[in-house]
Design a protein around this motif. Structure first.
Motif, short mmCIF file in Angstrom:
data_model
loop_
_atom_site.label_atom_id
_atom_site.label_comp_id
_atom_site.label_asym_id
_atom_site.label_seq_id
_atom_site.Cartn_x
_atom_site.Cartn_y
_atom_site.Cartn_z
N TYR A 255 0.88 -1.17 0.00
CA TYR A 255 0.00 0.00 0.00
C TYR A 255 0.91 1.21 0.00
O TYR A 255 1.52 1.55 1.02
CB TYR A 255 -0.91 0.00 1.23
CG TYR A 255 -2.05 1.00 1.14
CD1 TYR A 255 -3.34 0.58 0.87
CD2 TYR A 255 -1.82 2.36 1.32
CE1 TYR A 255 -4.39 1.47 0.79
CE2 TYR A 255 -2.86 3.27 1.23
CZ TYR A 255 -4.13 2.83 0.95
OH TYR A 255 -5.17 3.73 0.87
N GLY A 256 1.04 1.88 -1.16
CA GLY A 256 1.97 3.01 -1.26
C GLY A 256 3.38 2.53 -0.97
O GLY A 256 3.88 1.60 -1.61
N SER A 257 4.03 3.13 0.03
CA SER A 257 5.39 2.75 0.38
C SER A 257 5.44 1.62 1.39
O SER A 257 6.52 1.16 1.75
CB SER A 257 6.13 3.97 0.95
OG SER A 257 5.50 4.42 2.13
N ALA A 258 4.29 1.16 1.87
CA ALA A 258 4.26 0.20 2.97
C ALA A 258 3.99 -1.22 2.49
O ALA A 258 2.97 -1.46 1.84
CB ALA A 258 3.19 0.60 3.99
N PRO A 259 4.90 -2.17 2.80
CA PRO A 259 4.57 -3.58 2.57
C PRO A 259 3.54 -4.03 3.59
O PRO A 259 3.61 -3.67 4.77
CB PRO A 259 5.91 -4.30 2.77
CG PRO A 259 6.67 -3.41 3.70
CD PRO A 259 6.23 -2.00 3.42
N VAL A 260 2.55 -4.78 3.15
CA VAL A 260 1.48 -5.25 4.02
C VAL A 260 1.40 -6.77 3.90
O VAL A 260 1.35 -7.31 2.79
CB VAL A 260 0.12 -4.61 3.65
CG1 VAL A 260 -0.99 -5.16 4.53
CG2 VAL A 260 0.19 -3.09 3.78
N PHE A 261 1.39 -7.45 5.05
CA PHE A 261 1.35 -8.90 5.08
C PHE A 261 0.06 -9.38 5.73
O PHE A 261 -0.46 -8.74 6.64
CB PHE A 261 2.53 -9.45 5.88
CG PHE A 261 3.88 -9.15 5.29
CD1 PHE A 261 4.53 -10.08 4.49
CD2 PHE A 261 4.50 -7.93 5.52
CE1 PHE A 261 5.78 -9.81 3.95
CE2 PHE A 261 5.73 -7.64 4.98
CZ PHE A 261 6.38 -8.58 4.19
N MET A 262 -0.42 -10.53 5.27
CA MET A 262 -1.56 -11.20 5.88
C MET A 262 -1.14 -12.59 6.31
O MET A 262 -0.50 -13.32 5.53
CB MET A 262 -2.73 -11.27 4.91
CG MET A 262 -3.32 -9.92 4.54
SD MET A 262 -4.85 -10.07 3.56
CE MET A 262 -4.17 -10.68 2.00
N ARG A 263 -1.52 -12.97 7.52
CA ARG A 263 -1.15 -14.27 8.06
C ARG A 263 -2.34 -14.84 8.82
O ARG A 263 -2.97 -14.14 9.61
CB ARG A 263 0.06 -14.14 8.98
CG ARG A 263 0.48 -15.45 9.66
CD ARG A 263 1.61 -15.20 10.64
NE ARG A 263 2.81 -14.73 9.97
CZ ARG A 263 3.91 -14.33 10.62
NH1 ARG A 263 3.93 -14.31 11.93
NH2 ARG A 263 4.97 -13.93 9.94
N VAL A 264 -2.67 -16.11 8.60
CA VAL A 264 -3.73 -16.79 9.34
C VAL A 264 -3.11 -17.44 10.57
O VAL A 264 -2.14 -18.19 10.47
CB VAL A 264 -4.42 -17.85 8.46
CG1 VAL A 264 -5.42 -18.66 9.28
CG2 VAL A 264 -5.13 -17.18 7.29
N VAL A 265 -3.66 -17.13 11.75
CA VAL A 265 -3.11 -17.65 13.00
C VAL A 265 -4.24 -18.22 13.86
O VAL A 265 -5.38 -17.78 13.79
CB VAL A 265 -2.36 -16.56 13.79
CG1 VAL A 265 -1.16 -16.05 13.00
CG2 VAL A 265 -3.27 -15.39 14.13
N GLY A 266 -3.89 -19.21 14.69
CA GLY A 266 -4.83 -19.74 15.67
C GLY A 266 -5.82 -20.71 15.09
O GLY A 266 -5.93 -20.91 13.89
N ASP A 267 -6.57 -21.35 16.01
CA ASP A 267 -7.65 -22.26 15.64
C ASP A 267 -8.64 -22.32 16.81
O ASP A 267 -8.32 -22.90 17.85
CB ASP A 267 -7.10 -23.65 15.34
CG ASP A 267 -8.13 -24.57 14.70
OD1 ASP A 267 -9.24 -24.08 14.39
OD2 ASP A 267 -7.84 -25.77 14.53
N PRO A 268 -9.84 -21.70 16.68
CA PRO A 268 -10.39 -21.06 15.49
C PRO A 268 -9.49 -19.93 15.00
O PRO A 268 -8.87 -19.24 15.80
CB PRO A 268 -11.74 -20.51 15.95
CG PRO A 268 -12.06 -21.29 17.19
CD PRO A 268 -10.77 -21.60 17.83
#
Length: 368
Positions: A255-268
């Motif tokens: 997003y613009g100058s910012a790297p953005v990460f998504m991570r799935v954690v936990g269960d649920p």
């Protein structure tokens, strides 16, 4: 670009119940502000774990039209027909029983039938009394027709003939808005039935879906299912069908100058969205004080220092899962991170982070 201070103020408005830019000083600021405010309302709903409430005293103009439709339906109901208006996804309801020459019985649900998370507090029950409702006369087991034919375990009123159907509809709308905090008629569904013959009348002029036609919320997805859904959203935003998680299981966007990460954690599972906004910087009192100050005013998420990197992070609990919820959270965090990395770099002289854990980016995965 919208300043962070403006976003913080807009978020505060959303969290405290504003339902439109008419409730803020940004009304004339243009479409960028209106889009941002709509997303902030969604994020406020995520943070509070419930539908964002309209501010006390505010009422959407749509309620006036709904009250008119409801009055027409009530006037057309036949003896022994029942109409129940329910708040989708909640247990709150108002119900009507047409009694022919006996008038009409109207009831509003009490705490006897509400889960603890939706219990009416003292101010809500006091408001019911001021609106004209009579308090429950007993428990669900005691106030049954055989034992208490004139009473009810709910709040109730008995309307003698000739029934003022406009007044009855107005009472119901006042109760739904002011007590049960239904923000708009579109959040309602209805159920209709007859005490004799077991029929189910249909009232299309209400403009509502029947309860049986409203999809029931699904249970939480598994971690693998959530990753598949989140990856589909990321590929759509990036315009890249070949986008895949990195070896750490993170989905990377920008997003613009910012790297953005998504991570799935936990269960649920939950979705963690994060951005390393500043790299190669040691923790010191001035930096930590600045981060604490930022956290005190952030509309959502948090910033923190770990491993010589400053991160911004936001968690999304997918109950129920919604692509719109994920997109709103991504864009909010991305917008804040894009602004914050420049502000911190100017203040602390460290470099803008270009990857996670100071590693260089592996190509441009896409932009939000």
């Amino acid at each position: 670009m919208i300043p962070i201070d403006a976003l913080m103020e807009m978020y505060s408005e959303a969290l405290n119940g504003a339902v439109g830019l008419g409730e803020t000083r940004y009304y004339d600021a243009g479409p960028e502000y209106r889009r941002a405010f709509d997303r902030l309302v969604e994020i406020a709903a995520i943070d509070t774990g419930r539908t964002v409430e309209g501010p006390r005293g505010y009422r959407s103009p749509a309620w006036d039209e709904f009250a008119r439709k409801l009055a027409g339906v009530l006037g057309a109901m036949e003896e022994d027909q029942f109409l129940i208006l329910s708040f989708k996804g909640h247990r709150a309801f108002v119900q009507f029983a047409a009694q022919g020459p006996g008038g009409m019985r109207v009831e509003a649900v009490s705490n006897s039938f509400l889960p603890p998370s939706e219990h009416l507090d003292r101010s809500a029950t006091e408001r019911l009394r001021k609106l004209g409702w009579r308090p429950p006369t007993g428990s669900p087991a005691g106030s049954v027709p055989e034992r208490d034919p004139e009473g009810s375990p709910n709040f109730w009123v008995q309307l003698d003939p000739p029934v003022d159907f406009n007044a009855a509809a107005g009472l119901a709308v006042d109760t739904l808005v002011e007590v049960y905090r239904v923000p708009h008629p579109g959040f309602l569904a209805y159920r209709a039935l007859e005490s004799t013959g077991g029929g189910h009348p249909v009232f299309p002029t209400l403009g509502l879906k029947r309860e049986e036609d409203v999809p029931q919320p699904a249970g939480p997805p598994s971690p693998g299912e959530l990753m598949v859904r989140v990856l589909a959203v990321a590929r759509h935003l990036a315009g890249d069908d070949d986008l895949n998680p990195d070896p750490d299981g993170d989905i990377r966007l920008r997003y613009g100058s910012a790297p953005v990460f998504m991570r799935v954690v936990g269960d649920p599972p939950m979705l963690r969205i994060f951005s390393p906004v500043l790299g190669d910087v040691a923790a010191n009192s001035a930096l930590l004080k600045r981060l604490n100050g930022i956290n005190g005013g952030l509309p959502a998420g948090r910033v923190f220092h770990a491993g010589r990197t400053v991160f911004m992070a936001l968690e999304v609990i997918p109950l129920p899962y919604s692509e719109e919820q994920v997109v709103a959270a991504l864009k909010l965090l991305g917008h804040l991170a894009d602004r914050l990395d420049d502000e911190l770099r100017e203040s602390f002289g460290a470099r803008r982070e270009e990857g996670f854990d100071s590693r260089p980016p592996q190509g441009d995965a896409g932009y939000l």
